[in-house]
Design a protein around this motif. Sequence first.
Motif, mmCIF file in Angstrom:
data_model
loop_
_atom_site.group_PDB
_atom_site.id
_atom_site.type_symbol
_atom_site.label_atom_id
_atom_site.label_comp_id
_atom_site.label_asym_id
_atom_site.label_seq_id
_atom_site.Cartn_x
_atom_site.Cartn_y
_atom_site.Cartn_z
ATOM 1 N N ASP A 1 0.330 -1.405 0.084
ATOM 2 C CA ASP A 1 -0.243 0.487 0.339
ATOM 3 C C ASP A 1 0.473 1.053 -0.229
ATOM 4 O O ASP A 1 0.698 2.445 -0.571
ATOM 5 C CB ASP A 1 -0.381 0.194 1.322
ATOM 6 C CG ASP A 1 -1.869 -0.704 1.022
ATOM 7 O OD1 ASP A 1 -2.235 -1.687 0.071
ATOM 8 O OD2 ASP A 1 -2.460 -1.080 2.476
ATOM 9 N N THR A 2 1.917 1.231 0.958
ATOM 10 C CA THR A 2 2.500 2.497 0.761
ATOM 11 C C THR A 2 3.613 2.956 -0.295
ATOM 12 O O THR A 2 3.314 3.490 -0.632
ATOM 13 C CB THR A 2 3.316 1.925 1.418
ATOM 14 O OG1 THR A 2 2.836 1.917 3.434
ATOM 15 C CG2 THR A 2 4.620 3.513 2.397
ATOM 16 N N GLU A 3 4.138 2.317 -0.620
ATOM 17 C CA GLU A 3 4.790 1.558 -2.539
ATOM 18 C C GLU A 3 4.153 2.362 -2.762
ATOM 19 O O GLU A 3 4.708 3.152 -4.111
ATOM 20 C CB GLU A 3 5.650 0.768 -2.436
ATOM 21 C CG GLU A 3 7.202 1.000 -3.567
ATOM 22 C CD GLU A 3 8.093 0.426 -2.812
ATOM 23 O OE1 GLU A 3 9.300 0.968 -3.521
ATOM 24 O OE2 GLU A 3 8.470 -0.332 -2.010
ATOM 25 N N MET A 4 3.212 1.178 -3.620
ATOM 26 C CA MET A 4 2.477 1.645 -4.923
ATOM 27 C C MET A 4 1.263 2.953 -4.713
ATOM 28 O O MET A 4 1.505 3.922 -5.457
ATOM 29 C CB MET A 4 1.291 0.743 -4.771
ATOM 30 C CG MET A 4 2.725 -1.006 -5.508
ATOM 31 S SD MET A 4 1.273 -1.979 -5.959
ATOM 32 C CE MET A 4 1.380 -1.384 -7.795
ATOM 33 N N GLY A 5 1.354 2.932 -3.362
ATOM 34 C CA GLY A 5 0.704 4.428 -3.208
ATOM 35 C C GLY A 5 1.314 5.708 -3.434
ATOM 36 O O GLY A 5 1.204 6.848 -4.012
ATOM 37 N N ARG A 6 2.798 6.129 -2.820
ATOM 38 C CA ARG A 6 3.332 6.575 -3.718
ATOM 39 C C ARG A 6 3.639 7.194 -4.618
ATOM 40 O O ARG A 6 3.515 8.476 -4.883
ATOM 41 C CB ARG A 6 5.189 6.316 -2.844
ATOM 42 C CG ARG A 6 6.311 7.883 -2.502
ATOM 43 C CD ARG A 6 7.049 7.640 -2.230
ATOM 44 N NE ARG A 6 8.184 8.931 -2.136
ATOM 45 C CZ ARG A 6 8.279 9.738 -1.339
ATOM 46 N NH1 ARG A 6 6.922 9.527 -0.751
ATOM 47 N NH2 ARG A 6 8.628 10.778 -1.325
ATOM 48 N N TYR A 7 3.917 6.468 -5.412
ATOM 49 C CA TYR A 7 4.058 5.655 -7.263
ATOM 50 C C TYR A 7 2.834 5.680 -7.700
ATOM 51 O O TYR A 7 2.931 5.744 -9.062
ATOM 52 C CB TYR A 7 4.702 5.134 -7.453
ATOM 53 C CG TYR A 7 6.661 5.784 -6.601
ATOM 54 C CD1 TYR A 7 6.914 6.743 -7.156
ATOM 55 C CD2 TYR A 7 6.876 5.066 -5.420
ATOM 56 C CE1 TYR A 7 8.183 7.388 -6.442
ATOM 57 C CE2 TYR A 7 8.467 5.669 -4.818
ATOM 58 C CZ TYR A 7 8.385 6.078 -5.172
ATOM 59 O OH TYR A 7 10.398 6.440 -4.510
ATOM 60 N N ARG A 8 1.671 5.918 -6.996
ATOM 61 C CA ARG A 8 0.226 5.555 -7.722
ATOM 62 C C ARG A 8 0.199 6.436 -9.150
ATOM 63 O O ARG A 8 0.007 7.808 -9.373
ATOM 64 C CB ARG A 8 -0.747 5.759 -6.773
ATOM 65 C CG ARG A 8 -1.999 5.438 -7.889
ATOM 66 C CD ARG A 8 -3.202 5.668 -6.780
ATOM 67 N NE ARG A 8 -4.381 5.259 -7.621
ATOM 68 C CZ ARG A 8 -5.464 4.627 -6.726
ATOM 69 N NH1 ARG A 8 -5.648 3.963 -5.237
ATOM 70 N NH2 ARG A 8 -6.584 4.221 -7.344
ATOM 71 N N GLY A 9 -0.445 5.826 -10.405
ATOM 72 C CA GLY A 9 0.131 6.826 -11.385
ATOM 73 C C GLY A 9 0.533 6.973 -12.182
ATOM 74 O O GLY A 9 0.959 7.702 -13.380
ATOM 75 N N ARG A 10 2.198 6.448 -11.733
ATOM 76 C CA ARG A 10 3.227 7.242 -11.854
ATOM 77 C C ARG A 10 4.435 6.405 -12.546
ATOM 78 O O ARG A 10 5.356 6.378 -13.561
ATOM 79 C CB ARG A 10 3.908 8.408 -11.020
ATOM 80 C CG ARG A 10 3.497 8.941 -10.736
ATOM 81 C CD ARG A 10 4.149 10.499 -9.915
ATOM 82 N NE ARG A 10 5.626 11.137 -9.973
ATOM 83 C CZ ARG A 10 6.578 10.876 -9.156
ATOM 84 N NH1 ARG A 10 6.962 10.776 -8.050
ATOM 85 N NH2 ARG A 10 7.034 11.842 -9.423
ATOM 86 N N VAL A 11 4.298 5.070 -12.189
ATOM 87 C CA VAL A 11 4.824 3.494 -12.333
ATOM 88 C C VAL A 11 4.003 2.854 -13.009
ATOM 89 O O VAL A 11 2.825 2.336 -12.854
ATOM 90 C CB VAL A 11 5.132 2.589 -10.785
ATOM 91 C CG1 VAL A 11 5.707 1.744 -11.095
ATOM 92 C CG2 VAL A 11 5.978 3.712 -10.640
ATOM 93 N N GLU A 12 4.271 2.169 -14.723
ATOM 94 C CA GLU A 12 3.495 1.268 -15.826
ATOM 95 C C GLU A 12 3.525 0.478 -14.810
ATOM 96 O O GLU A 12 2.811 -0.562 -15.419
ATOM 97 C CB GLU A 12 4.637 1.681 -16.637
ATOM 98 C CG GLU A 12 3.405 1.002 -17.682
ATOM 99 C CD GLU A 12 1.569 2.111 -18.494
ATOM 100 O OE1 GLU A 12 1.147 1.689 -19.132
ATOM 101 O OE2 GLU A 12 1.954 3.322 -17.558
ATOM 102 N N ALA A 13 3.976 -0.637 -14.433
ATOM 103 C CA ALA A 13 4.384 -1.968 -14.417
ATOM 104 C C ALA A 13 4.985 -2.158 -12.608
ATOM 105 O O ALA A 13 6.154 -1.530 -12.765
ATOM 106 C CB ALA A 13 5.177 -2.389 -15.169
#
Length: 449
Positions: A143-155
């Motif tokens: 949640d924390t890591e993906m949330g930080r880069y939500r919409g900015r990391v494609e895969a």
Amino acid sequence: MRSLRPGFTVASLLTGLATLGALLFTAPAAQAADAPLRDLADAQGKVIGTAVTGGKLTGTYAEVAAREFNWLTPGNAMKWESVEPSRGSFNWAEADQIVDFAEANGQEVRGHTLVWHSQNPSWLTNGGFTPAELRTLLMNHIDTEMGRYRGRVEAWDVVNEPFNEDGTYRQTIWSDNLGQDYIAEALTRARAADPSAKLYINDYNVEGVNAKSTALYNLVRSLKERGVPIDGVGLQAHLILGQVPSTFQQNIQRFADLGVDVAITELDIRMQLPATADKLAQQAADYRAVMNACVAVDGCSGATVWGFTDSDSWIPDWFEGYGAATPYDENYAPKPAYHAIAESLGGTTQPGDGCTATYSVVNQWNTGFTGQVRIACTDTALSAWKVNWTFGAGQRISQAWNANCTQSGTAVSCTNASYNGTVPPGGSVTFGFNGTWSGSNPVPEVTLG
């Protein structure tokens, strides 16, 4: 070592002046690249990416990373020990730097990696947590890591290296405590954390059809049947020179037939050092084989090299005596492997384009002579070289220096020594040799490879 030359006399000077000549041969085709790799990949609808180190994203390293690649993968910056070295204390500096750099240069980012048995902080691995506590920690981490880069990391490589070589599940802190379904749980949580990101399982030694890749295949098929979110598989492709699996394309195709993307995620091809012209030629053939297999399958999204320059490669630190695994040498000179990648993506360049070889007779006497070849580059570079020619009047080489020369009949082939293979843009190297002649000593035409 270069040996002393024979004596120099007035007679030999006159003879030498009469026969002194030089023939300039320019290798065919164009300059270093008719287009950057990323433009060639874009035209094919493919990814060409590289893993990067944030602290090196300046100067030439940054220029090449931005110019040549359309995707970036943080080599270490997004791993758990990097972003949360102590519990509840986060360090996003390098990961942020790489994501910002990618966005500034029109590149996508591949997140690497969320769930892995390695490079975890000691507070996690030695914390004595119950299974319930570990599950909570893992889900909060996603949640924390993906949330930080939500919409900015494609895969994202959500789960990394879950299998042993025989296809059994690897025993890890996750499988031991949460069971094999930790993979499905992590993927499901990742989809909720960023619904727009593509979710991958990533592993090594799964490039060809074998027990390990079949276990991965069966897992992906099962996940899809269960409705667990899974968008792709990553075939790492840390390969050894001359050992590209013959079933590489077949394996890519069978995964694609499951309806998932296939990405070559960590490509490098290591060789036993020192690098030679022959080894670099084989490496180019291997890179071409990998890229051709991907280009041939619509479901293969592309390839990411695990570092584009030998100065930023993990290989020498992990495999003693091995290295030279990437498309660029330590001085950012593109190797034959670079040109092989370009050709697979539709480019037309060849190694050696923009470089020339000049043969000259610098001293001649009675039945002997000293020759020299100068290799010079203009706006491109070489990381290894090979010069060939055919003697037209029965000349024979007796010794050479600053090159490794062989002669078979009238055919001569000379390759760089271990210390002078690199020719930078605007630079040159020379090698010399002694030989014998009888009757005449015409200057041959040389070719550069």
